[in-house]
Motif scaffolding. Structure first.
Motif, PDB file in Angstrom:
ATOM      1  N   GLY A  46       0.868  -0.951  -0.279  1.00  0.00           N
ATOM      2  CA  GLY A  46       0.130   0.065   0.132  1.00  0.00           C
ATOM      3  C   GLY A  46       0.548   0.827  -0.105  1.00  0.00           C
ATOM      4  N   LEU A  47       2.315   1.120   0.373  1.00  0.00           N
ATOM      5  CA  LEU A  47       3.241   2.280   0.600  1.00  0.00           C
ATOM      6  C   LEU A  47       3.004   2.816  -0.917  1.00  0.00           C
ATOM      7  CD1 LEU A  47       4.939   0.752   3.094  1.00  0.00           C
ATOM      8  CD2 LEU A  47       3.219   2.433   3.416  1.00  0.00           C
ATOM      9  N   SER A  48       3.305   4.433  -1.047  1.00  0.00           N
ATOM     10  CA  SER A  48       3.696   5.316  -1.859  1.00  0.00           C
ATOM     11  C   SER A  48       5.099   5.796  -1.882  1.00  0.00           C
ATOM     12  CB  SER A  48       3.299   6.461  -1.942  1.00  0.00           C
ATOM     13  OG  SER A  48       4.016   7.719  -2.511  1.00  0.00           O
ATOM     14  N   PHE A  49       6.223   4.571  -3.227  1.00  0.00           N
ATOM     15  CA  PHE A  49       7.656   5.054  -3.446  1.00  0.00           C
ATOM     16  C   PHE A  49       7.977   6.547  -2.937  1.00  0.00           C
ATOM     17  CE2 PHE A  49      11.711   3.191  -3.780  1.00  0.00           C
ATOM     18  CZ  PHE A  49      12.405   4.880  -4.135  1.00  0.00           C
ATOM     19  N   GLU A  50       7.263   7.090  -3.923  1.00  0.00           N
ATOM     20  CA  GLU A  50       7.490   8.854  -3.959  1.00  0.00           C
ATOM     21  C   GLU A  50       7.377   9.070  -2.744  1.00  0.00           C
ATOM     22  OE1 GLU A  50       5.790  11.224  -3.784  1.00  0.00           O
ATOM     23  OE2 GLU A  50       6.804  13.204  -4.646  1.00  0.00           O
ATOM     24  N   GLU A  51       6.371   9.158  -1.515  1.00  0.00           N
ATOM     25  CA  GLU A  51       6.750   9.905  -0.557  1.00  0.00           C
ATOM     26  C   GLU A  51       7.109   9.452   0.305  1.00  0.00           C
ATOM     27  OE1 GLU A  51       2.456   8.527   0.691  1.00  0.00           O
ATOM     28  OE2 GLU A  51       2.804   9.607   3.329  1.00  0.00           O
ATOM     29  N   LEU A  52       7.613   8.286   0.347  1.00  0.00           N
ATOM     30  CA  LEU A  52       8.537   8.362   1.218  1.00  0.00           C
ATOM     31  C   LEU A  52       9.543   8.610   1.356  1.00  0.00           C
ATOM     32  CD1 LEU A  52       7.542   4.030   1.632  1.00  0.00           C
ATOM     33  CD2 LEU A  52       7.280   5.950   3.685  1.00  0.00           C
ATOM     34  N   TYR A  53      10.175   8.067   0.346  1.00  0.00           N
ATOM     35  CA  TYR A  53      11.777   8.805  -0.398  1.00  0.00           C
ATOM     36  C   TYR A  53      10.974  10.227  -0.373  1.00  0.00           C
ATOM     37  CZ  TYR A  53      15.144   9.941  -3.787  1.00  0.00           C
ATOM     38  OH  TYR A  53      16.207  10.526  -4.603  1.00  0.00           O
ATOM     39  N   ARG A  54      10.265  11.309  -0.627  1.00  0.00           N
ATOM     40  CA  ARG A  54      10.112  12.615  -0.463  1.00  0.00           C
ATOM     41  C   ARG A  54      10.133  12.747   0.808  1.00  0.00           C
ATOM     42  NH1 ARG A  54       5.856  15.062   0.053  1.00  0.00           N
ATOM     43  NH2 ARG A  54       5.078  13.476  -1.316  1.00  0.00           N
ATOM     44  N   TYR A  57      13.742  12.027   1.884  1.00  0.00           N
ATOM     45  CA  TYR A  57      15.278  13.874   1.192  1.00  0.00           C
ATOM     46  C   TYR A  57      14.614  14.788   1.935  1.00  0.00           C
ATOM     47  CZ  TYR A  57      15.270  17.170  -2.849  1.00  0.00           C
ATOM     48  OH  TYR A  57      16.103  17.843  -3.695  1.00  0.00           O
ATOM     49  N   ASN A  58      13.115  15.048   2.692  1.00  0.00           N
ATOM     50  CA  ASN A  58      12.771  17.055   2.255  1.00  0.00           C
ATOM     51  C   ASN A  58      14.334  16.137   4.568  1.00  0.00           C
ATOM     52  OD1 ASN A  58      11.879  17.507   1.081  1.00  0.00           O
ATOM     53  ND2 ASN A  58       9.228  17.083   1.910  1.00  0.00           N
ATOM     54  N   ILE A 116      14.247   3.328  -1.100  1.00  0.00           N
ATOM     55  CA  ILE A 116      13.389   4.709  -0.690  1.00  0.00           C
ATOM     56  C   ILE A 116      14.933   6.072   0.069  1.00  0.00           C
ATOM     57  CG2 ILE A 116      11.724   5.182   1.385  1.00  0.00           C
ATOM     58  CD1 ILE A 116      10.985   2.841   1.391  1.00  0.00           C
TER      59      ILE A 116
ATOM     60  N   SER B  41       2.794   0.828  -4.148  1.00  0.00           N
ATOM     61  CA  SER B  41       2.282   0.785  -5.098  1.00  0.00           C
ATOM     62  C   SER B  41       2.272   1.824  -6.266  1.00  0.00           C
ATOM     63  CB  SER B  41       1.182   2.423  -4.908  1.00  0.00           C
ATOM     64  OG  SER B  41       1.750   3.702  -4.169  1.00  0.00           O
ATOM     65  N   GLU B  42       3.653   2.743  -6.718  1.00  0.00           N
ATOM     66  CA  GLU B  42       3.736   2.781  -7.556  1.00  0.00           C
ATOM     67  C   GLU B  42       4.599   1.921  -9.249  1.00  0.00           C
ATOM     68  OE1 GLU B  42       4.893   4.012  -4.980  1.00  0.00           O
ATOM     69  OE2 GLU B  42       5.143   5.643  -5.602  1.00  0.00           O
ATOM     70  N   TYR B  95      16.226  16.218  -6.582  1.00  0.00           N
ATOM     71  CA  TYR B  95      15.423  15.874  -6.062  1.00  0.00           C
ATOM     72  C   TYR B  95      15.251  14.061  -6.856  1.00  0.00           C
ATOM     73  CZ  TYR B  95      10.953  14.071  -3.934  1.00  0.00           C
ATOM     74  OH  TYR B  95       9.925  12.788  -3.480  1.00  0.00           O
TER      75      TYR B  95
END
Lengths: 733, 98
Positions: A46-54, A57-58, A116, B41-42, B95
């Protein structure tokens, strides 16, 4: 950037959220922590890679890298502790499987986490010199799982147990083993070595030491070697299937050590099945196996070589010194050839044509052949026998093969000049009695000797052949010239021999019958007319004659006899009965030869053209001889009294030896003079060494002898001693 | 273009950019995203959202992907960047690890 239009642009503030919220870091971390937990619980879908990566990153960007990192360490540690408990709970056989499964899971999770946190890996970690994520994961795994005391011991025992089971013949799950071993390797080579390899080697070494003890008690050498070979192959296969390559050399060393090195001497010397019996029985396969196994251990091959050499020398010495053998020279040499063949085969089939073994073979042969001083004579007799009849009907290549083998034996002789002497004698007899089977083969033998020893050795031998040819031509011319005069005299076949080339024989007196004498004189005048300044002497002890004889019932036979015998028989043309004394007086043949001839004429069954009274083998002074009218024979042509080469009697042997010794003196002197002429000044030891080197292809000079020759040369003023240094010699022009 | 070969990039404002997977893989980040072993999910949907990248930036980035593929095949062309976009573009590039 060549934009002419000047645009008023100003840097706008980031559209990203600026960190105002102090709990921003905590919040972000919570998200990530949650994600990691989910991953470990196999809930990542269910996870979103992008979200976690972001988020990661932050955090790094806003300087919360430390928190991220330490949080990561903490979470991973917690999960790993749980996993450790689960693994420990696994029972018996399932332990390894559980471990393997959890390891696979961990790897997958780790990869996801690394992806991630890629930004952190790239920027934060190089800056702070901390361990990158992947490596961190591996280290933590190692620390909490492998090094957890219970798991550690259980892991090792299980692995070793599986190996043990496989060694006793069970089938184990190799895939599982491979995975577990791979895991250890991935954690680091030292981990593999510490946790597994070290103990593996130790246990294996004990195992093989026990097993080899067992085997060696109950098996013979060949079986033991088979078992050792099998175990060795098994271990190598094991490594290739589920261990690491580096272990291969270590484990093979263990096997080699325990099974081979430790028992090497015992194996070689084992009664009834060790090296010696294998050699004797030509057990090529076993020998080959022993060779390849011993090749692996230090000193293995040299042990084999030493035992083989001593055995060879022993048996060779026995062969050579055995008085029974010495009675038949041809057999003697044949046995030597057989022995050489046998060992050549062994070396080529079992020992991989190893040069060192070949050398050992050569040196042993050289050693024992020269133990018997009559070896050169025997070898020459062997060749003589072959050239007379042994090679009849044998194909050309086979002839070459046999002669080459004999040449090999010849090479081993140290006293080649003795051989030369005998060979000359035997060759002379062969040529003069026409008994050689083929001139080509004779010449081939000469060529071989020439290649081996040089022109000098064979020049005289070749001279003998030339003489034979020239004689033929001369006799033809003689008869052509004198046809009329010699028409009704007996036909002579004459060989004119050059004294230097042929072995010297003292010329013996002998009264030839008158008919013969006439023709001889005619030839002599003819020959001396052609060649002035030469002298002809008749060698009556080397000739043969063909006589036509008519016996009592009119049966005619042609008798082939020696010249002496011819003289004796011709006497019976004029008398029926003669005593020994009368014969002796008439022919003037020396006593020993005369006795031998009479023996072969009167005492040999089937060839007694004369009758002796009294009957009996020995010839006495008063014996009387009668022409034997009653002589019968199946054949028309009867051969009496061969002039074949015989093994010399003791006194003859001594005589020849002496001649050889005499011949050696001038050779040594010639060598000394040659050397001194070029060196001018030389000291004693070096001179002796040089002389030995020059002459060793013919014979081994005795240093005492050399010294004597030097003294003699000094006396004759070829050399002088240096005034100051007694050991130095100077050449006198 | 088959569906399997493409990936959809969605900007902060909701603009959807459909590009080749090859092009998207120029970005290390996107590459990892799509090839990661986990079932994120991606990967399942072939869609990546970038709530913090604006549309013009994302557009420029997609152009960059294609330009970089061309550049790899040897053609030397200049990739023009408007000065105003530079800073944000660099941030986004950082990024995305491009």
């Amino acid at each position: 950037m060549s934009a002419p239009k000047k645009r008023n642009f100003h840097i706008e503030a980031f559209k990203h959220k600026v960190v105002v919220d102090p709990r921003y870091a905590d919040k972000t971390w919570k998200v990530l922590e949650h994600a990691i937990n989910e991953i470990y619980n196999h809930n990542a879908s269910g996870l979103s890679f992008e979200e976690l990566y972001r988020n990661a990153y932050n955090m790094v960007l806003h300087k919360f890298g430390d928190k991220l990192y330490s949080g990561l360490v903490g979470t991973l540690t917690m999960h790993l502790k749980e996993i450790a408990k689960l693994i420990e709970a696994a029972q018996g056989g399932l332990f390894l499987e559980e471990l393997d499964r959890k390891w696979a899971d961990h790897n997958k999770a780790l990869r996801m986490i690394r992806d991630i946190l890629m930004y952190m890996d790239r920027t934060y970690i190089p800056n702070t010199h901390k361990t990158p994520v992947h490596e961190l994961g591996l280290n933590l795994w190692r620390d909490h799982i492998i090094h957890s005391s219970e798991i550690q011991t259980r892991l090792l025992t299980m692995l070793l147990e599986l190996v043990q089971r496989e060694r006793t013949g069970e089938v184990i799950n190799r895939g599982l083993m491979r995975n577990v071993i791979k895991m250890l390797m991935e954690l680091g080579l030292s981990v593999y070595q510490e946790e597994f390899e070290k103990h593996f080697i130790e246990v294996s070494s004990n195992f093989y030491s026990l097993e080899s003890q067992q085997f060696i008690e109950c098996c013979d050498c060949g079986d033991y070697l088979k078992k050792a070979e099998r175990r060795l192959n098994e271990e190598m296969e094991r490594v290739s299937h589920y261990l690491i390559d580096r272990t291969e050399t270590k484990i093979t060393n263990v096997v080699e050590n325990e099974m081979i090195s430790n028992h090497m001497q015992r194996l070689i010397h084992m009664e009834n099945s060790g090296l010696v019996s294998m050699l004797v029985d030509d057990k090529y396969e076993d020998l080959g196996r022993m060779y390849s196994l011993f090749h692996r251990v230090p000193d293995g091959l040299s042990s084999i070589r030493d035992v083989m050499t001593s055995h060879l020398r022993e048996t060779g010495k026995q062969l050579v010194m055995d008085p029974e053998r010495l009675k038949d020279p041809v057999d003697f040499v044949q046995r030597l050839l057989d022995k050489k063949d046998k060992y050549d085969n062994i070396i080529s089939l079992a020992f991989n044509n190893d040069k060192t073994f070949q050398n050992a073979l050569n040196s042993s042969f050289e050693h024992f052949i020269n133990l018997n001083s009559r070896s050169p004579e025997f070898i020459s007799l062997f060749v003589d026998d072959k050239l007379r009849k042994g090679l009849k009907g044998v194909s050309e290549e086979d002839v070459e093969v046999i002669l080459d083998k004999v040449m090999m034996l010849f090479r081993y002789l140290q006293e080649k000049d003795v051989f030369e002497k005998y060979y000359k004698q035997h060759l002379a007899k062969r040529l003069l009695s026409g008994k050689s089977i083929s001139e080509d083969v004779e010449r081939s033998m000469i060529v071989k000797l020439k290649t081996e020893c040089g022109y000098q050795f064979t020049s005289k031998l070749e001279g003998m052949f030339t003489d034979m040819k020239t004689s033929q031509d001369t006799v033809q011319e003689f008869y052509a010239n004198q046809a009329a005069e010699t028409a009704d005299s007996p036909t002579l076949a004459i060989q004119v021999l050059t004294t230097g080339s042929w072995p010297t024989q003292p010329s013996t007196p002998c009264n030839l019958p008158t008919e013969i004498l006439e023709v001889c004189e005619k030839f002599r005048t003819y020959y001396l007319g052609k060649h002035t300044g030469r002298r002809l002497t008749w060698q009556t002890n080397m000739g043969t004659a063909d006589l036509k004889a008519t016996f009592g019932k009119g049966q005619k036979h042609e008798l082939n006899v020696s010249t002496y015998q011819m003289c004796i028989l011709m006497l019976f043309n004029n008398a029926d009965c003669l005593t020994y004394k009368e014969i002796e007086q008439a022919t003037e043949i020396p006593a020993s030869d005369l006795k031998r001839c009479l023996q072969s004429l009167a005492c040999v069954k089937g060839k007694n053209v004369l009758r002796k009274e009294p009957m009996g083998k020995d010839i006495g002074e008063e014996d009387a001889f009668f022409f034997n009218d009653k002589f019968t024979s199946k054949f028309y042509k009867v051969k009496i009294g061969t002039v074949a080469a015989q093994k010399e009697t003791e006194p003859e042997n001594q005589e020849t030896r002496q001649k050889v010794e005499e011949d050696r003196k001038p050779q040594i002197e010639a060598a000394i003079v040659r050397i001194m002429k070029s060196r001018r000044v030389l000291d004693h030891n070096n001179l002796v060494a040089e002389v030995t080197k020059q002459l060793q292809s013919r014979f081994m000079p005795n240093p005492v002898l050399i010294k004597k020759r030097i003294e003699s040369l000094i006396e004759r003023e070829f050399l002088e001693r240096d005034k100051e240094d007694r050991k130095l010699y100077r050449y006198l022009a | 273009m088959k569906k399997e070969d493409t990936v959809k990039l969605i900007s902060a404002e909701g603009f959807e950019f459909v590009i080749d997977k090859n092009a998207a893989m120029v970005s290390q980040t996107i590459r990892n995203m799509l090839t990661s072993p986990g079932s994120f999910s991606e990967t399942q949907h072939g869609v990546v959202r970038f709530p913090e990248i604006s549309t013009p930036i994302l557009e420029k980035i997609c152009q960059y992907f294609y330009w970089s593929l061309q550049f790899a095949s040897g053609k030397e062309t200049e990739f023009y960047i408007e000065p105003e976009l530079t800073l944000e573009l660099m941030m986004a590039a950082n990024y995305l690890h491009t």
